[in-house]
Design a protein around this motif. Structure first.
Motif, mmCIF file in Angstrom:
data_model
loop_
_atom_site.group_PDB
_atom_site.id
_atom_site.type_symbol
_atom_site.label_atom_id
_atom_site.label_comp_id
_atom_site.label_asym_id
_atom_site.label_seq_id
_atom_site.Cartn_x
_atom_site.Cartn_y
_atom_site.Cartn_z
ATOM 1 N N ASP A 108 0.829 -1.205 0.000
ATOM 2 C CA ASP A 108 0.000 0.000 0.000
ATOM 3 C C ASP A 108 0.862 1.252 0.000
ATOM 4 O OD1 ASP A 108 -2.247 -1.616 0.020
ATOM 5 O OD2 ASP A 108 -2.679 -1.305 2.157
ATOM 6 N N GLY A 109 1.934 1.234 0.803
ATOM 7 C CA GLY A 109 2.853 2.367 0.826
ATOM 8 C C GLY A 109 3.497 2.606 -0.526
ATOM 9 N N ASP A 110 3.905 1.524 -1.189
ATOM 10 C CA ASP A 110 4.508 1.650 -2.525
ATOM 11 C C ASP A 110 3.518 2.266 -3.511
ATOM 12 O OD1 ASP A 110 6.838 0.464 -1.585
ATOM 13 O OD2 ASP A 110 6.442 -1.487 -2.515
ATOM 14 N N ASN A 111 2.281 1.783 -3.468
ATOM 15 C CA ASN A 111 1.264 2.313 -4.387
ATOM 16 C C ASN A 111 1.012 3.793 -4.132
ATOM 17 O OD1 ASN A 111 0.915 -0.159 -5.691
ATOM 18 N ND2 ASN A 111 -0.725 -0.793 -4.329
ATOM 19 N N GLU A 112 0.895 4.158 -2.869
ATOM 20 C CA GLU A 112 0.637 5.556 -2.538
ATOM 21 C C GLU A 112 1.841 6.444 -2.854
ATOM 22 O OE1 GLU A 112 -2.666 4.922 0.920
ATOM 23 O OE2 GLU A 112 -0.556 4.710 1.450
ATOM 24 N N TYR A 113 3.039 5.926 -2.647
ATOM 25 C CA TYR A 113 4.238 6.685 -2.997
ATOM 26 C C TYR A 113 4.251 6.959 -4.504
ATOM 27 C CZ TYR A 113 9.070 8.120 -3.537
ATOM 28 O OH TYR A 113 10.203 8.840 -3.855
ATOM 29 N N ASN A 114 3.988 5.923 -5.283
ATOM 30 C CA ASN A 114 3.980 6.089 -6.739
ATOM 31 C C ASN A 114 2.893 7.066 -7.184
ATOM 32 O OD1 ASN A 114 6.165 4.363 -7.143
ATOM 33 N ND2 ASN A 114 4.857 2.561 -7.296
ATOM 34 N N GLU A 115 1.735 6.992 -6.543
ATOM 35 C CA GLU A 115 0.673 7.947 -6.854
ATOM 36 C C GLU A 115 1.104 9.365 -6.485
ATOM 37 O OE1 GLU A 115 -3.267 6.893 -5.395
ATOM 38 O OE2 GLU A 115 -2.771 4.768 -5.651
ATOM 39 N N ALA A 116 1.781 9.510 -5.354
ATOM 40 C CA ALA A 116 2.252 10.833 -4.922
ATOM 41 C C ALA A 116 3.219 11.415 -5.943
ATOM 42 C CB ALA A 116 2.916 10.745 -3.544
ATOM 43 N N VAL A 117 4.122 10.590 -6.448
ATOM 44 C CA VAL A 117 5.082 11.061 -7.454
ATOM 45 C C VAL A 117 4.348 11.492 -8.716
ATOM 46 C CG1 VAL A 117 6.969 10.344 -8.982
ATOM 47 C CG2 VAL A 117 7.027 9.725 -6.550
ATOM 48 N N GLU A 118 3.386 10.691 -9.137
ATOM 49 C CA GLU A 118 2.611 11.041 -10.331
ATOM 50 C C GLU A 118 1.864 12.359 -10.122
ATOM 51 O OE1 GLU A 118 -1.064 9.140 -12.832
ATOM 52 O OE2 GLU A 118 0.505 7.769 -12.144
ATOM 53 N N LEU A 119 1.295 12.542 -8.946
ATOM 54 C CA LEU A 119 0.571 13.776 -8.647
ATOM 55 C C LEU A 119 1.510 14.987 -8.609
ATOM 56 C CD1 LEU A 119 -1.842 12.301 -5.979
ATOM 57 C CD2 LEU A 119 -2.555 13.406 -8.122
ATOM 58 N N VAL A 120 2.727 14.799 -8.108
ATOM 59 C CA VAL A 120 3.717 15.885 -8.135
ATOM 60 C C VAL A 120 4.003 16.262 -9.580
ATOM 61 C CG1 VAL A 120 6.142 16.464 -7.727
ATOM 62 C CG2 VAL A 120 4.823 15.403 -5.922
#
Length: 141
Positions: free
Chosen positions: A14-26
């Protein structure tokens, strides 16, 4: 240890998925939502790390060195992921105030930390691959 591993695994995934989403959102300049995702990723990684530290703190003499190495490698991996989250959050804060050069530097450092985490993940995978008889199917992450 085996009972805790599914929860630990879920927290990391879950952390990996959210981290990747955060990068995409940045990358899409959605800084508010990116910060939310980064914070959530950090929460998931921290929960997993705390469970791992609890497991390590309760190692008995019956726990073999391979399992100890696995847990220690996994802790190192999660610590680098937490470092990546912290650096990403610094980058987001910089981008929010148009300090793009500094934000980019934090972003590069976050990438480096995540790459280091992946190296530990590869080491962990190798431990399992080289010692398949010691790992139940449910133990792996």
């Amino acid at each position: 240890m085996n009972k805790a591993m599914p929860d630990i695994n879920n927290g990391i995934v879950d952390g990996d998925n959210e981290y990747n989403e955060a990068v995409e959102l940045v990358n899409n300049k959605n800084f508010y939502k990116s910060m939310e995702k980064a914070e959530s990723a950090g929460d998931n990684y921290n929960k997993s790390k705390n469970r791992l530290l609890e497991i390590r703190g309760n190692f008995s003499s019956e726990v073999n060195s391979v399992h100890k190495d696995y847990i220690n490698t996994l802790i190192d991996e999660v610590e680098y992921k937490l470092k990546a989250v912290d650096l990403l959050k610094e980058a987001i804060e910089c981008f929010e105030v148009n300090s793009n050069y500094t934000g980019s530097n934090y972003g590069f450092e976050a990438n480096d930390a995540m790459n280091q985490a992946v190296e530990y993940q590869n080491q962990r995978d190798m431990i399992v691959r080289d010692n398949q008889n010691l790992f139940k199917q449910s133990f792996g992450i």
